[in-house]
Scaffold this motif. Sequence first.
Motif, mmCIF file in Angstrom:
data_model
loop_
_atom_site.group_PDB
_atom_site.id
_atom_site.type_symbol
_atom_site.label_atom_id
_atom_site.label_comp_id
_atom_site.label_asym_id
_atom_site.label_seq_id
_atom_site.Cartn_x
_atom_site.Cartn_y
_atom_site.Cartn_z
ATOM 1 N N GLU A 119 -6.116 -14.824 -12.667
ATOM 2 C CA GLU A 119 -7.286 -14.061 -12.794
ATOM 3 C C GLU A 119 -6.483 -11.891 -13.366
ATOM 4 O OE1 GLU A 119 -9.304 -14.143 -9.177
ATOM 5 O OE2 GLU A 119 -7.870 -12.655 -8.334
ATOM 6 N N TYR A 120 -7.413 -11.488 -13.422
ATOM 7 C CA TYR A 120 -7.222 -9.991 -14.525
ATOM 8 C C TYR A 120 -7.840 -9.163 -13.889
ATOM 9 C CZ TYR A 120 -4.864 -12.885 -17.699
ATOM 10 O OH TYR A 120 -3.774 -13.661 -18.934
ATOM 11 N N VAL A 121 -7.464 -8.070 -13.076
ATOM 12 C CA VAL A 121 -7.821 -7.237 -13.707
ATOM 13 C C VAL A 121 -8.348 -5.789 -14.596
ATOM 14 C CG1 VAL A 121 -8.283 -4.886 -12.464
ATOM 15 C CG2 VAL A 121 -6.291 -6.544 -10.881
ATOM 16 N N ASP A 122 -10.144 -6.149 -14.548
ATOM 17 C CA ASP A 122 -10.203 -5.860 -15.917
ATOM 18 C C ASP A 122 -10.508 -4.342 -15.885
ATOM 19 O OD1 ASP A 122 -12.177 -5.855 -18.393
ATOM 20 O OD2 ASP A 122 -13.486 -6.675 -17.552
ATOM 21 N N LEU A 123 -9.775 -3.570 -17.054
ATOM 22 C CA LEU A 123 -9.733 -2.258 -16.745
ATOM 23 C C LEU A 123 -10.240 -1.916 -18.522
ATOM 24 C CD1 LEU A 123 -6.283 -1.294 -15.447
ATOM 25 C CD2 LEU A 123 -8.996 -0.887 -14.448
ATOM 26 N N ILE A 124 -11.154 -3.432 -18.836
ATOM 27 C CA ILE A 124 -12.284 -3.106 -20.328
ATOM 28 C C ILE A 124 -13.542 -3.093 -19.754
ATOM 29 C CG2 ILE A 124 -12.399 -3.670 -22.326
ATOM 30 C CD1 ILE A 124 -10.288 -5.397 -22.489
ATOM 31 N N CYS A 125 -14.204 -3.659 -18.870
ATOM 32 C CA CYS A 125 -15.317 -3.792 -17.831
ATOM 33 C C CYS A 125 -16.410 -4.253 -20.321
ATOM 34 C CB CYS A 125 -15.600 -2.670 -17.629
ATOM 35 S SG CYS A 125 -15.417 -2.741 -15.971
ATOM 36 N N SER A 126 -15.780 -5.367 -20.402
ATOM 37 C CA SER A 126 -16.584 -5.175 -21.021
ATOM 38 C C SER A 126 -16.831 -4.069 -23.015
ATOM 39 C CB SER A 126 -17.953 -5.819 -21.563
ATOM 40 O OG SER A 126 -18.911 -5.872 -22.357
ATOM 41 N N MET B 138 -11.533 -15.472 -22.012
ATOM 42 C CA MET B 138 -12.221 -15.761 -20.587
ATOM 43 C C MET B 138 -12.724 -16.150 -20.425
ATOM 44 S SD MET B 138 -10.399 -13.530 -19.283
ATOM 45 C CE MET B 138 -9.144 -12.214 -20.009
ATOM 46 N N THR B 139 -12.734 -17.332 -19.333
ATOM 47 C CA THR B 139 -14.285 -18.554 -18.565
ATOM 48 C C THR B 139 -14.958 -17.765 -17.523
ATOM 49 O OG1 THR B 139 -12.349 -18.856 -17.411
ATOM 50 C CG2 THR B 139 -12.335 -20.005 -19.325
ATOM 51 N N SER B 140 -14.133 -17.045 -17.290
ATOM 52 C CA SER B 140 -15.413 -16.206 -16.106
ATOM 53 C C SER B 140 -15.091 -14.894 -15.473
ATOM 54 C CB SER B 140 -15.206 -17.282 -14.756
ATOM 55 O OG SER B 140 -14.368 -17.144 -14.212
ATOM 56 N N GLY B 141 -16.138 -14.086 -14.439
ATOM 57 C CA GLY B 141 -15.714 -13.230 -13.935
ATOM 58 C C GLY B 141 -16.478 -12.576 -12.612
ATOM 59 N N LYS B 142 -16.298 -11.568 -11.958
ATOM 60 C CA LYS B 142 -16.484 -11.343 -10.967
ATOM 61 C C LYS B 142 -16.081 -10.450 -10.119
ATOM 62 C CE LYS B 142 -19.148 -12.971 -7.525
ATOM 63 N NZ LYS B 142 -20.752 -12.069 -7.864
ATOM 64 N N GLY B 143 -17.256 -9.206 -10.201
ATOM 65 C CA GLY B 143 -16.918 -7.814 -9.373
ATOM 66 C C GLY B 143 -15.494 -7.477 -10.654
ATOM 67 N N ALA B 144 -14.325 -7.683 -10.156
ATOM 68 C CA ALA B 144 -13.694 -6.064 -10.677
ATOM 69 C C ALA B 144 -12.734 -7.500 -11.482
ATOM 70 C CB ALA B 144 -12.801 -5.157 -10.068
ATOM 71 N N LEU B 145 -12.592 -8.777 -11.774
ATOM 72 C CA LEU B 145 -11.790 -9.757 -11.809
ATOM 73 C C LEU B 145 -13.077 -10.309 -13.184
ATOM 74 C CD1 LEU B 145 -10.677 -10.369 -8.266
ATOM 75 C CD2 LEU B 145 -8.853 -8.583 -10.320
ATOM 76 N N MET B 146 -11.653 -10.707 -14.112
ATOM 77 C CA MET B 146 -12.080 -11.990 -14.408
ATOM 78 C C MET B 146 -10.596 -12.778 -14.724
ATOM 79 S SD MET B 146 -11.577 -9.669 -17.835
ATOM 80 C CE MET B 146 -10.746 -8.898 -18.966
ATOM 81 N N THR B 147 -10.579 -13.692 -14.963
ATOM 82 C CA THR B 147 -10.067 -15.378 -15.002
ATOM 83 C C THR B 147 -10.256 -16.107 -16.694
ATOM 84 O OG1 THR B 147 -10.848 -15.899 -12.999
ATOM 85 C CG2 THR B 147 -9.698 -17.619 -14.534
ATOM 86 N N ASP B 148 -8.877 -16.380 -17.271
ATOM 87 C CA ASP B 148 -8.933 -16.598 -18.259
ATOM 88 C C ASP B 148 -8.761 -17.909 -18.593
ATOM 89 O OD1 ASP B 148 -5.870 -17.533 -18.117
ATOM 90 O OD2 ASP B 148 -5.447 -16.177 -19.367
ATOM 91 N N ALA B 149 -8.802 -19.061 -19.526
ATOM 92 C CA ALA B 149 -8.545 -20.190 -19.886
ATOM 93 C C ALA B 149 -7.382 -20.803 -19.596
ATOM 94 C CB ALA B 149 -9.068 -20.698 -21.382
ATOM 95 N N ASP B 150 -6.403 -20.279 -18.668
ATOM 96 C CA ASP B 150 -5.085 -20.547 -18.319
ATOM 97 C C ASP B 150 -5.124 -20.557 -16.503
ATOM 98 O OD1 ASP B 150 -3.567 -21.895 -20.356
ATOM 99 O OD2 ASP B 150 -4.348 -19.898 -20.921
ATOM 100 N N GLY B 151 -6.395 -20.330 -16.338
ATOM 101 C CA GLY B 151 -6.644 -20.022 -15.006
ATOM 102 C C GLY B 151 -6.162 -18.892 -14.192
#
Length: 438
Positions: A57-64, A42-55
């Motif tokens: 976007e995922y809805v995050d159901l791990i929340c770290s 992952m390269t970034s996250g905002k709210g419920a979403l995170m973005t990986d190195a290939d650009g």
Amino acid sequence: MLYPSDAPQSADLFARASEVIPGGVNSPVRAFRSVGGTPRFMTSGKGALMTDADGREYVDLICSWGPLLHGHAHPAIVEAVTKAAQKGTSFGTPTENEVLLAEEIVARTPAQRIRLVNSGTEATMSAIRLARGFTGRSLVVKFSGCYHGHVDALLAEAGSGVATLAIPETRGVTATQTAETVVLPYNDPQALEELFTQRGDEIACLITEAAPGNMGVVPPVDGFNQLIRDLTARHGALMISDEVMTGFRASAAGWYGIDPVEADLYTFGKVMGGGLPAAAFGGRADVMDLLAPAGPVYQAGTLSGNPLATAAGLANLTLSTPEAYEKLATTSTTLQGMTAAALYNAGVPHRIQTAGTMFSVFLFADGVELAQVTDYAAARTQSAARFAAFFTELLARGIYLPPSGFECWFVSTAHDEQILDRIDEALPYAAGAAAAVG
Ligand SMILES: Cc1ncc(COP(=O)(O)O)c(C=O)c1O
């Protein structure tokens, strides 16, 4: 939207990582060993979403893995951490935020004293040392399928990554250490009573996940935590309630807010650090006051109560209002309903179990019907192959689940209706993929 199955940038990073980091990851649960494929970097996250190195976007159901109760990069947390960093990243002296964070935890839970540490593992390790110091006994009791971090004495039949990777025993943990740990089946009152009858006066402590979330969510049956309380008290042993996962997530007061059984010691982590490394153990004043420098049980940490971590933790807890927990509960219930509907329509036998706002989903092979998963043995009857297919299809559709059927799904207050709609669109395909595995 369907992402390609390969992820070139993540694959490249993973190849490089594998040269310098064992298994390419810094915590085994991040690997995709049980679901297949390349872990996404992952390269970034905002709210419920995170973005990986290939650009992508995922809805995050791990929340770290739990801490991010209010999603990625919440402005209040970013501001608190930024301000703290500008004032100095670490002093190695006491700071006011440590007091504020300890006060907040004391206000929300029955703990009277709090010691801040850096990880849940440190918290459970220290709580056990303290229990042994207090009782003068050595035996530790834990339940199979519960995970309390990678403490030597607590890795026996552990949940989480140990369960996912099916590691029967961890090399490097000595026979002497395991000889001092007794592992019991979870939710088995008879086994518990028998052990205390036979060895009650040797037991320093029993550690339990307040409501287990590391073999999937397997809540205690009615009265089970109370029985632990009664037996430990009767035999002069301490009860340690591990609220690292449930604390400030299952409810405002953790699992204690739902099942108010008072333990002697508690361990906390995840949410109380707001995504930075902070954890704690705490409990009865007379026990905690045995800790150095007040008492003879040594425990210490260069970065314990770190200013950035305490700032993030305080901001996270400040955002965790009754309204926030109501929203989490609604989101969690809605998501459970959507998941159940998709699996039901696809004909996949499943079971969804909850502990407050936490939940997990067990997928079973055709013909396997479980009314309830009450222990690790039952949790292991789930179909890893079905879960892998379900996970992989969701990932391709931009939904990031924990890569193991033994893990809890985590939502945040940033998971709004739009986000839930995205998940709802993807779920039937994932359920279909799971059904196809048979
Ligand atoms: C219940 C419980 N206890 C302890 C730990 C260990 O915490 P950490 O990973 O911060 O060491 C975890 C981690 O998942 C946990 O879920």
